[in-house]
Design an enzyme around this catalytic site. Structure first.
Site, PDB file in Angstrom:
ATOM      1  N   HIS A  25     -84.630  -9.753 145.957  1.00 40.10           N
ATOM      2  CA  HIS A  25     -85.018  -9.692 144.545  1.00 40.10           C
ATOM      3  C   HIS A  25     -84.862 -11.109 143.997  1.00 40.10           C
ATOM      4  CE1 HIS A  25     -85.847  -8.115 140.646  1.00 40.10           C
ATOM      5  NE2 HIS A  25     -84.690  -8.532 140.157  1.00 40.10           N
ATOM      6  N   HIS A  37     -85.485 -11.558 134.786  1.00 39.19           N
ATOM      7  CA  HIS A  37     -86.162 -11.093 135.998  1.00 39.19           C
ATOM      8  C   HIS A  37     -87.132  -9.974 135.670  1.00 39.19           C
ATOM      9  CE1 HIS A  37     -83.290  -7.550 136.833  1.00 39.19           C
ATOM     10  NE2 HIS A  37     -82.837  -8.114 135.744  1.00 39.19           N
ATOM     11  N   CYS A 115     -91.460  -9.714 141.630  1.00 38.88           N
ATOM     12  CA  CYS A 115     -90.436 -10.516 140.955  1.00 38.88           C
ATOM     13  C   CYS A 115     -90.447 -11.975 141.420  1.00 38.88           C
ATOM     14  CB  CYS A 115     -89.056  -9.896 141.144  1.00 38.88           C
ATOM     15  SG  CYS A 115     -88.589  -9.657 142.876  1.00 38.88           S
TER      16      CYS A 115
END
Length: 139
Positions: A25, A37, A115
């Site tokens: 991530h 994010h 992301c």
């Protein structure tokens, strides 16, 4: 690129790579212990295998959260992976653009709007995802 559990202090604009169980991530550090994010509904610390369901999502929300909360029990590294290829945008532009997206629901695709694409576009003005490229090369 050193891996850590919330003890190396990033600088505003640094890309944060968080090592989940089977994927990474990404977030961008915005200062004072916070990151911004792009988070699909199932992206949260300790999500485990359920976070894999994010590949099925088509929307995600831009969130500002504490770095240590987003990292959870996972490892992370400061990874400004494209600094040798692209010049980072001015930090004030990066931070302004990141904050301007807070709370917005954006289109999400694991292949071209994930992301990592989100944070590399903020830092470099170019959406890139090395993990998507790597998966493509493995096929």
């Amino acid at each position: 690129m050193s891996s850590t559990k919330c003890n190396k202090k990033p600088e505003p604009g640094d890309l944060i790579q968080i090592f989940r169980s089977v994927y990474q991530h990404w977030a961008i550090y915005v200062g004072e212990g916070y990151v911004i994010h792009l988070a699909p509904p199932s992206e949260y610390a300790q999500a485990g295998a359920s976070s894999l369901m994010s590949v099925l999502c088509d929307k995600a929300i831009v969130k500002k959260e504490e770095l240590c909360e987003v990292v959870g029990n996972d490892e992370y590294s400061i990874n400004n992976l494209l600094d040798k290829e692209y010049e980072p945008r001015p930090i004030q532009d990066v931070l302004r653009d990141a904050h301007s997206r807070l709370g917005k629901e954006l289109s999400y695709s694991i292949f071209n709007k994930n992301c990592e694409h989100f944070v590399t576009e903020l830092r470099y003005g170019k959406p890139q995802s090395r993990q998507v490229r790597l998966v493509g090369m493995l096929r």
